[in-house]
Design an enzyme around this catalytic site. Structure first.
Site, PDB file in Angstrom:
ATOM      1  N   PHE A   1       5.754  -1.918 -31.231  1.00 36.84           N
ATOM      2  CA  PHE A   1       6.929  -2.710 -30.886  1.00 36.84           C
ATOM      3  C   PHE A   1       7.355  -2.351 -29.467  1.00 36.84           C
ATOM      4  CE2 PHE A   1      11.390  -4.026 -30.907  1.00 36.84           C
ATOM      5  CZ  PHE A   1      11.246  -5.316 -31.398  1.00 36.84           C
TER       6      PHE A   1
ATOM      7  N   ASP B   1       7.917   5.576 -36.266  1.00 37.91           N
ATOM      8  CA  ASP B   1       8.946   4.549 -36.318  1.00 37.91           C
ATOM      9  C   ASP B   1       8.832   3.858 -37.675  1.00 37.91           C
ATOM     10  OD1 ASP B   1      10.459   2.208 -36.129  1.00 37.91           O
ATOM     11  OD2 ASP B   1      10.003   1.901 -34.016  1.00 37.91           O
TER      12      ASP B   1
ATOM     13  N   TYR C   1      19.238  -2.233 -40.344  1.00 41.56           N
ATOM     14  CA  TYR C   1      19.565  -3.641 -40.542  1.00 41.56           C
ATOM     15  C   TYR C   1      18.459  -4.478 -41.155  1.00 41.56           C
ATOM     16  CZ  TYR C   1      17.300  -3.826 -35.919  1.00 41.56           C
ATOM     17  OH  TYR C   1      16.438  -3.671 -34.869  1.00 41.56           O
ATOM     18  N   LYS C   2      17.299  -3.917 -41.402  1.00 38.12           N
ATOM     19  CA  LYS C   2      16.220  -4.685 -42.014  1.00 38.12           C
ATOM     20  C   LYS C   2      16.271  -4.525 -43.530  1.00 38.12           C
ATOM     21  CE  LYS C   2      13.231  -4.170 -37.923  1.00 38.12           C
ATOM     22  NZ  LYS C   2      13.349  -5.550 -37.399  1.00 38.12           N
TER      23      LYS C   2
ATOM     24  N   ARG D   1       5.727 -15.605 -39.497  1.00 35.36           N
ATOM     25  CA  ARG D   1       5.834 -14.360 -40.280  1.00 35.36           C
ATOM     26  C   ARG D   1       6.789 -14.559 -41.456  1.00 35.36           C
ATOM     27  NH1 ARG D   1       8.115  -8.790 -37.665  1.00 35.36           N
ATOM     28  NH2 ARG D   1      10.003 -10.065 -37.721  1.00 35.36           N
TER      29      ARG D   1
END
Length: 474
Positions: free
Chosen positions: A184, A259, A284-285, A433
């Site tokens: 990322f 991560d 937040y995911k 996705r």
């Protein structure tokens, strides 16, 4: 035999292997054909595991999805969320939806704790302890003992802290941070920022393809200070072998930072058992903490006494309310704190995490595997969707809780889906996705989303101008 035939056979073999690997008694398909991997003694004649559907099995229908939902052992979790009617939310891997108790917590902290109790809430409602208490709620989800996880800041800020701390534990000749080329971007950017500060002679980013990591560790291990990887790739969903890569890095004297942005809360992680040095993730995911929710840091207890993180704010002080002009770090994980915690956001995340008191990570993963396999089969069986090219690993053991498909019109397809109440997401340059959060999705929703996708492609709605205009957030 042509190469295309060989490739097709390999793909089918992989699919068949996944059917065996994903086998579970909790998610059953009525009327499917048995494979050798499934014994008729294990399940009734009217139902077999979703993963036991062979290449010659009957086509999947909505009735199969309804039956899966009927026997879903964690279906009760769906009632814990507030999701708009007629919305199929397949983007929980970017932003989790609103848990009902998190909404209540937000109202309470604003109207009562802040509104009525004002500054006394730092003690009365233990605001001051939120980074620690929230960190301790996250710890069991990532396989960490107490005292090693703290909730604070963002992934980017926390990564800067960990990188700087790790470099101080390394010897001067180790100047390289090794990472994956398609990691990322923010992770790579933070290394580049540190490199600009320290100079390339002291810090240098080196990237390679995922399949070159082991060779790179062997060849240049003596130069590498940190191996920095994301456990589940944000585009493809491919999972790294955390234990293997951590061990290989340690054999070369390399520290490891993982991560967990696309792992925490949906893929079982065992940081302590894998002897991981450092890790971080967002709230937040899959943790459903809300937009911009605080992130977290994990530091192995063996390292904590010797760590010196660079952002030495007052909350990381051993005794912050003595207002000592000289910085003395906390002796524990709280040394990673910097500024005043974001109380409202952290209170919301804390409430969202209470959901995990009602489910185990193995249950979450079991349903996740069943869902991705079910979705994959639905797309595979549709000729209309044949232009979607799988960009995720074929087998569920090698991927997280998402499926990625390449399509030249991926962005337009995504926007058209959203207009029909199916929220997925797009990742440049050509990835459509789908994220599968087992806590709030049903199998019938998955079936319906594929039906909507088929209708969009058959009607060519995605070619309309409004679906091809790029927005600020894609």
């Amino acid at each position: 035999m042509s190469s295309s035939t060989t490739q097709s056979q390999r793909r089918q073999a992989a699919m068949d292997q996944q059917a065996t690997d994903a086998q579970t008694p909790n998610y059953l398909f009525p009327g499917a054909v048995f494979t050798d991997a499934v014994s008729s003694k294990e399940v009734s004649s009217s139902a077999v595991s979703s993963s036991a559907v062979s290449s010659n099995s009957n086509e999947l229908f909505r009735s199969h999805a309804i039956e899966l939902d009927k026997h879903d052992p964690i279906a009760h979790l769906i009632a814990h969320f507030e999701i708009p009617a007629k919305t199929i939310y397949l983007d929980g891997n970017s932003l989790g939806p609103l848990p009902i108790n998190a909404k209540k917590a937000a109202i309470d902290v604003v109207e009562n704790q802040w509104g009525q109790d004002l500054i006394t809430s730092w003690n009365k409602h233990a605001w001051i302890d939120l980074p620690t208490t929230v960190g301790e709620k996250i710890a069991p989800l990532i396989g960490a003992e107490k005292g090693q996880v703290i909730c604070c800041d963002s992934i980017s800020v926390n990564l800067f802290k960990l990188l700087a701390s790790a470099f101080q534990l390394s010897t001067p000749e180790r100047t390289i941070v090794l990472s994956q080329q398609d990691n990322f971007p923010t992770d790579l950017y933070m290394v580049e920022g540190l490199q600009q500060m320290l100079g390339s002679q002291q810090c240098a980013l080196l990237t390679c393809d995922a399949d070159e990591l082991e060779a790179m560790l062997q060849a240049r291990g003596h130069e590498i200070s940190v191996l920095m990887l994301t456990h589940v790739n944000f585009r493809s969903g491919k999972i790294h072998d955390m234990q293997k890569l951590t061990q290989l890095a340690h054999e070369q004297g390399v520290l490891v930072i993982w991560d967990l942005a696309h792992s925490a809360g949906v893929v079982p992680v065992e940081l302590d058992n894998c002897k991981v040095d450092f890790a971080l993730g967002c709230g937040y995911k899959y943790l459903n903490g809300g937009p911009g929710a605080p992130a977290f840091i994990y530091a192995a207890k063996r390292h904590i006494p010797n760590l010196k993180q660079p952002l030495t704010g007052w909350m990381g002080h051993a005794k912050p309310f003595t207002f000592d002009p000289n910085y003395v770090p906390d002796v524990g994980i709280k040394k990673f704190l910097s500024g005043t915690p974001s109380v409202i956001a952290m209170a919301v995340l804390s409430a969202a995490l209470d959901l995990f008191e009602h489910v185990t990570m193995s249950q979450i993963r079991e349903k996740s595997v069943a869902m991705t396999h079910f979705y994959q089969c639905l797309i595979e069986q549709s000729q209309t969707l044949s232009d979607l090219v799988m960009a995720s690993p074929i087998t569920s053991d090698n991927r997280g809780s998402q499926l990625a498909y390449r399509h030249p019109q991926a962005y337009a397809l995504c926007q058209a889906l959203i207009s029909h109440g199916v929220i997925a997401d797009f990742r440049a340059p050509d990835i459509l996705r789908f994220g599968f959060s087992p806590s709030f999705l049903s199998f019938e929703q998955l079936f319906d989303s594929v039906e909507k996708l088929k209708a969009i492609i058959e009607s060519e709605q995605y070619k309309l101008p409004e679906f091809n205009r790029k927005q600020a957030v894609t």
